[in-house]
Design an enzyme around this catalytic site. Structure first.
Site, PDB file in Angstrom:
ATOM      1  N   ASP A   1      29.773  20.755   5.718  1.00 15.94           N
ATOM      2  CA  ASP A   1      29.558  22.161   6.045  1.00 15.94           C
ATOM      3  C   ASP A   1      30.565  22.622   7.089  1.00 15.94           C
ATOM      4  OD1 ASP A   1      27.341  21.970   4.423  1.00 15.94           O
ATOM      5  OD2 ASP A   1      25.907  21.812   6.075  1.00 15.94           O
ATOM      6  N   VAL A   2      30.816  23.916   7.118  1.00 16.24           N
ATOM      7  CA  VAL A   2      31.716  24.491   8.124  1.00 16.24           C
ATOM      8  C   VAL A   2      31.257  24.113   9.531  1.00 16.24           C
ATOM      9  CG1 VAL A   2      32.537  26.659   9.141  1.00 16.24           C
ATOM     10  CG2 VAL A   2      32.478  26.393   6.654  1.00 16.24           C
TER      11      VAL A   2
END
Length: 319
Positions: A152-153
């Site tokens: 995930d970012v």
């Protein structure tokens, strides 16, 4: 009785389409019917209806209106999105841990996506690698060539990217058949009972929020193993091993146990505790990755240290 219908022609995009409402969708909300017929997300279908691009018998109607079988539905579908482009660029904090002709292993910083995607304008791992001269495998979708798994970012840590076609095929297979060991560290709210355990709960998109995922009965099989490493008055540090690799899997499973990752406001974390620990994202770090090297077949293992924001949060918890 459930009616069947041929939705093939209705899947064309970037033009106007007209068709009768099938018997099987009689009584369904307009936005749901549009989503089903044209393969759109519920959010995209609702936006299309609200823009006046879905007419029922020639009339624009609210998205919550029920459709009737046989009514004529006229829909103007959006043009197909342009595939995101890989832009070579310097990505501050992106560190190469190891590289050879087949793979490159990186330590991904927070705020960096694995690859370009619609709506994302920030830095990417693929763009950062291109910016420092790494040639990535051409297998996979154009915007995510060489990517065999993602973080995930808002999640930091170790990630591998394929440079050769052989490595891409080998690593994709290894991830699929669960031959890659992925270990994460997470700080969660409260104390889990038992302190060591396994979460076996299916995951799919949240039924009401497109940007979230959730434990749902008909979701994809998802298995997470955890072990408590350290306990604090208000939180616990966990070692987490993924057996499967669903989107947001750790965050969803821990939230379902009512022990969300500290700082993970999307999945129910306490904003007061997040503020006290000065966290602006979930305390979740891809700590270790081990697999058989795609060319030598020897086991390789890579470890990533905690970044400063996670270290600082731990220091506050230990005070």
């Amino acid at each position: 009785m459930i009616s069947t219908y041929d939705s093939g022609p209705a899947r064309a995009v970037g033009d106007q389409r007209s068709l009768p409402v099938p018997d099987g969708l009689d009584g369904m909300r307009l936005d749901q019917a549009v989503a089903r017929l044209f393969g759109l997300s519920r959010t995209a279908a609702a936006a299309l209806v609200e823009a006046g691009d879905a007419l029922v018998d020639g009339v624009a109607r609210p998205k919550s209106d029920k459709v009737s079988a046989g009514s004529w539905l006229e829909v103007t579908l959006p043009a197909p999105p342009v595939a995101p482009q890989i832009i070579p660029q310097a990505v501050p904090g992106l560190r190469v841990i190891y590289a050879d002709d087949d793979i490159v292993v990186v330590d991904k910083p927070v705020g960096v996506a694995a690859h370009p995607s619609p709506g994302w304008t920030g830095p990417t791992v693929i763009g950062g690698l291109a910016g420092i001269g790494h040639t990535i495998a051409t297998s996979g979708a154009a915007e995510r060539q060489g990517v065999v798994h993602r973080l995930d970012v808002g999640t930091t840590g170790v990630m591998v990217v394929a440079k050769s076609e052989q490595a891409y095929s080998s690593l994709k297979r290894a991830f699929k058949v669960r031959e890659v060991e992925k270990r994460y560290h997470a700080v969660v709210q409260g104390h889990l009972d038992p302190l060591r355990g396994t979460v076996d709960a299916p995951i799919d998109r949240h039924p009401h929020h497109d940007y979230r995922w959730a434990v749902v009965a008909d979701g994809k099989p998802s298995i997470t193993h955890y072990d408590t490493l350290e306990a604090f008055p208000s939180a616990s540090l966990l070692d987490v091993r993924l057996e499967t690799g669903r989107t947001h899997q750790i965050r969803v499973h821990l939230s379902a146990l009512r022990h969300p990752c500290v700082g993970d406001l999307t999945y129910g974390a306490d904003p007061t505790l997040s503020g006290r620990l000065k966290l602006e994202r979930q305390w979740l770090h891809a700590r270790e990755l081990s697999f058989l090297h795609p060319r030598t077949a020897e086991e390789v293992r890579f470890v990533s240290d905690y970044p400063d924001d996670l270290k600082n949060a731990l220091a506050i918890l230990r005070d």
